[in-house]
Write a protein that holds these residues in place. Structure first.
Motif, PDB file in Angstrom:
ATOM      1  N   TYR A 299      -1.572 -25.832   5.106  1.00  0.00           N
ATOM      2  CA  TYR A 299      -0.627 -26.917   4.825  1.00  0.00           C
ATOM      3  C   TYR A 299       0.310 -26.570   3.671  1.00  0.00           C
ATOM      4  O   TYR A 299       1.509 -26.872   3.708  1.00  0.00           O
ATOM      5  CB  TYR A 299      -1.413 -28.198   4.513  1.00  0.00           C
ATOM      6  CG  TYR A 299      -0.577 -29.306   3.914  1.00  0.00           C
ATOM      7  CD1 TYR A 299       0.415 -29.940   4.660  1.00  0.00           C
ATOM      8  CD2 TYR A 299      -0.784 -29.726   2.598  1.00  0.00           C
ATOM      9  CE1 TYR A 299       1.182 -30.956   4.112  1.00  0.00           C
ATOM     10  CE2 TYR A 299      -0.026 -30.741   2.044  1.00  0.00           C
ATOM     11  CZ  TYR A 299       0.967 -31.352   2.801  1.00  0.00           C
ATOM     12  OH  TYR A 299       1.725 -32.346   2.253  1.00  0.00           O
ATOM     13  N   ARG A 300      -0.218 -25.925   2.658  1.00  0.00           N
ATOM     14  CA  ARG A 300       0.578 -25.622   1.472  1.00  0.00           C
ATOM     15  C   ARG A 300       1.320 -24.298   1.561  1.00  0.00           C
ATOM     16  O   ARG A 300       2.084 -23.946   0.666  1.00  0.00           O
ATOM     17  CB  ARG A 300      -0.321 -25.610   0.227  1.00  0.00           C
ATOM     18  CG  ARG A 300      -0.975 -26.948  -0.072  1.00  0.00           C
ATOM     19  CD  ARG A 300      -1.917 -26.836  -1.252  1.00  0.00           C
ATOM     20  NE  ARG A 300      -2.548 -28.111  -1.581  1.00  0.00           N
ATOM     21  CZ  ARG A 300      -3.492 -28.264  -2.504  1.00  0.00           C
ATOM     22  NH1 ARG A 300      -3.924 -27.207  -3.189  1.00  0.00           N
ATOM     23  NH2 ARG A 300      -4.021 -29.453  -2.741  1.00  0.00           N
TER      24      ARG A 300
ATOM     25  N   ASN B  11       2.094 -28.678   8.293  1.00  0.00           N
ATOM     26  CA  ASN B  11       3.080 -27.793   7.662  1.00  0.00           C
ATOM     27  C   ASN B  11       4.372 -27.728   8.473  1.00  0.00           C
ATOM     28  O   ASN B  11       5.468 -27.918   7.947  1.00  0.00           O
ATOM     29  CB  ASN B  11       2.471 -26.398   7.508  1.00  0.00           C
ATOM     30  CG  ASN B  11       3.385 -25.414   6.809  1.00  0.00           C
ATOM     31  OD1 ASN B  11       4.509 -25.181   7.206  1.00  0.00           O
ATOM     32  ND2 ASN B  11       2.888 -24.805   5.744  1.00  0.00           N
TER      33      ASN B  11
ATOM     34  N   THR C  60       4.476 -34.760   4.486  1.00  0.00           N
ATOM     35  CA  THR C  60       4.090 -34.719   3.078  1.00  0.00           C
ATOM     36  C   THR C  60       2.950 -35.705   2.853  1.00  0.00           C
ATOM     37  O   THR C  60       3.122 -36.913   3.011  1.00  0.00           O
ATOM     38  CB  THR C  60       5.262 -35.095   2.154  1.00  0.00           C
ATOM     39  OG1 THR C  60       6.338 -34.169   2.368  1.00  0.00           O
ATOM     40  CG2 THR C  60       4.840 -35.036   0.697  1.00  0.00           C
TER      41      THR C  60
ATOM     42  N   ASP D 232      -3.915 -35.390  -0.738  1.00  0.00           N
ATOM     43  CA  ASP D 232      -3.816 -33.936  -0.824  1.00  0.00           C
ATOM     44  C   ASP D 232      -4.797 -33.386  -1.853  1.00  0.00           C
ATOM     45  O   ASP D 232      -5.490 -32.394  -1.609  1.00  0.00           O
ATOM     46  CB  ASP D 232      -2.377 -33.556  -1.200  1.00  0.00           C
ATOM     47  CG  ASP D 232      -2.139 -32.048  -1.161  1.00  0.00           C
ATOM     48  OD1 ASP D 232      -2.982 -31.325  -0.606  1.00  0.00           O
ATOM     49  OD2 ASP D 232      -1.115 -31.607  -1.690  1.00  0.00           O
TER      50      ASP D 232
END
Length: 304
Positions: free
Chosen positions: A53-54, A178, A183, A189
């Motif tokens: 995801y990051r 992603n 977000t 998160d």
């Protein structure tokens, strides 16, 4: 060489502590199974989700890298099938040899790649895991269905378990989040990230606790062959395919690490379920984990 030692020492050090903890009997013997299951299936999906995801996936040439990895797994399967006529061993034992060369401990390599390359290394390993889990499981089940003790697999159940594998789901969810530009709220998160941070220490402790040196007495010569194929030949196969396909940098080193990975505990579980040679699988898991302490630094120093 100093960089390699500094990166690998914490990983192998935690594995050694896991072995010491089991030997000390600080925890009941039967507690390590649930701890391992929690780490692999309960916490690791959060780690994989967060890594993907990051990540900046635009900076990674995903298609060529993942194709090289899949070709590496297929090549090792082909090599192991090709040598079967040369081996005078029972068919169920051969299935465990096949699993020894086909399977890899992706989460252990995730820890190593993370130590070397940070988040980029974790993302690269997570991508290989998502692609290889279905392929490797189908390969191993097919071989066991042909040369196991005669039990026939329930393919519908097997495919369902692969599709619902928490590691695949975690990686897939991270990729979807992603690529969609989603977000997450900061609190969510951070919560998922915190859960994921607990995964690798528990996984490495479980690897150490699972070392069973007594099991290495089962078929020692054959263990030598499977360790040689897995820890010495496979790294060259994966690395060579990566070079031929133009993979470079950290991605090429991750391919090398994928080939150099020790076997996975799932080989023992499947051998018991489908009539493979479970004692031999247990010995191979320990032997490959023990010798990878030497071979991974060797390959990283030589080619990484």
């Amino acid at each position: 060489m100093g960089l390699i030692v500094n990166a690998l020492f914490p990983v192998f050090g935690v594995i050694f502590i896991g072995w010491l903890l089991r030997r000390s009997q600080l925890l009941p013997e039967d507690s390590w199974g649930p701890i391992s299951r929690l780490a692999y299936l309960g916490l690791s999906p959060a780690l994989l989700f967060t890594a993907i995801y990051r990540a900046d996936l635009s900076s990674i040439s995903v298609s060529g890298f993942m194709l090289a990895a899949l070709l590496g797994f297929l090549a090792m399967a082909a090599i192991t099938l090709a040598i079967k006529p040369l081996l005078r061993i029972p068919d169920p034992t051969y299935t465990s040899l096949f699993q020894a060369t086909a399977r890899w401990n992706g989460l252990l390599i995730l820890a190593v790649a993370g130590s070397l390359f940070g988040e980029e290394g974790q993302v690269l390993v997570a991508l290989i895991m998502a692609a290889s889990i279905p392929l490797v499981n189908i390969e191993c089940v097919a071989v066991l269905s042909i040369w196991g003790d005669g039990s026939r697999p329930d393919w519908r159940s097997i495919l369902y378990r692969i599709a619902t594998n928490p590691l695949i789901l975690g990686t897939g969810a991270g990729a979807a989040a992603n690529l969609s530009g989603l977000t997450l709220p900061v609190a969510l998160d951070s919560t998922i990230g915190l859960i994921g941070q607990a995964a690798l220490p528990l996984i490495l402790l479980s690897v150490g606790a699972g070392l069973n040196f007594t099991a290495m007495k089962a078929r020692p010569r054959l263990l030598g062959l499977s360790v040689l194929l897995k820890l010495m030949l496979a790294p060259l196969v994966f690395y060579g395919i990566g070079v031929a396909m133009g993979v470079q940098g950290p991605a090429l080193t991750v391919l090398l690490l994928t080939g150099a990975s020790p076997g996975a505990a799932s080989a023992y579980v499947l051998a018991r379920q489908m009539g493979g040679d479970a004692p031999y699988s247990a010995g191979d898991i320990t032997a490959s984990a023990m010798f990878c302490f030497l071979t991974i630094p060797f390959w990283l120093a030589l080619l990484g």
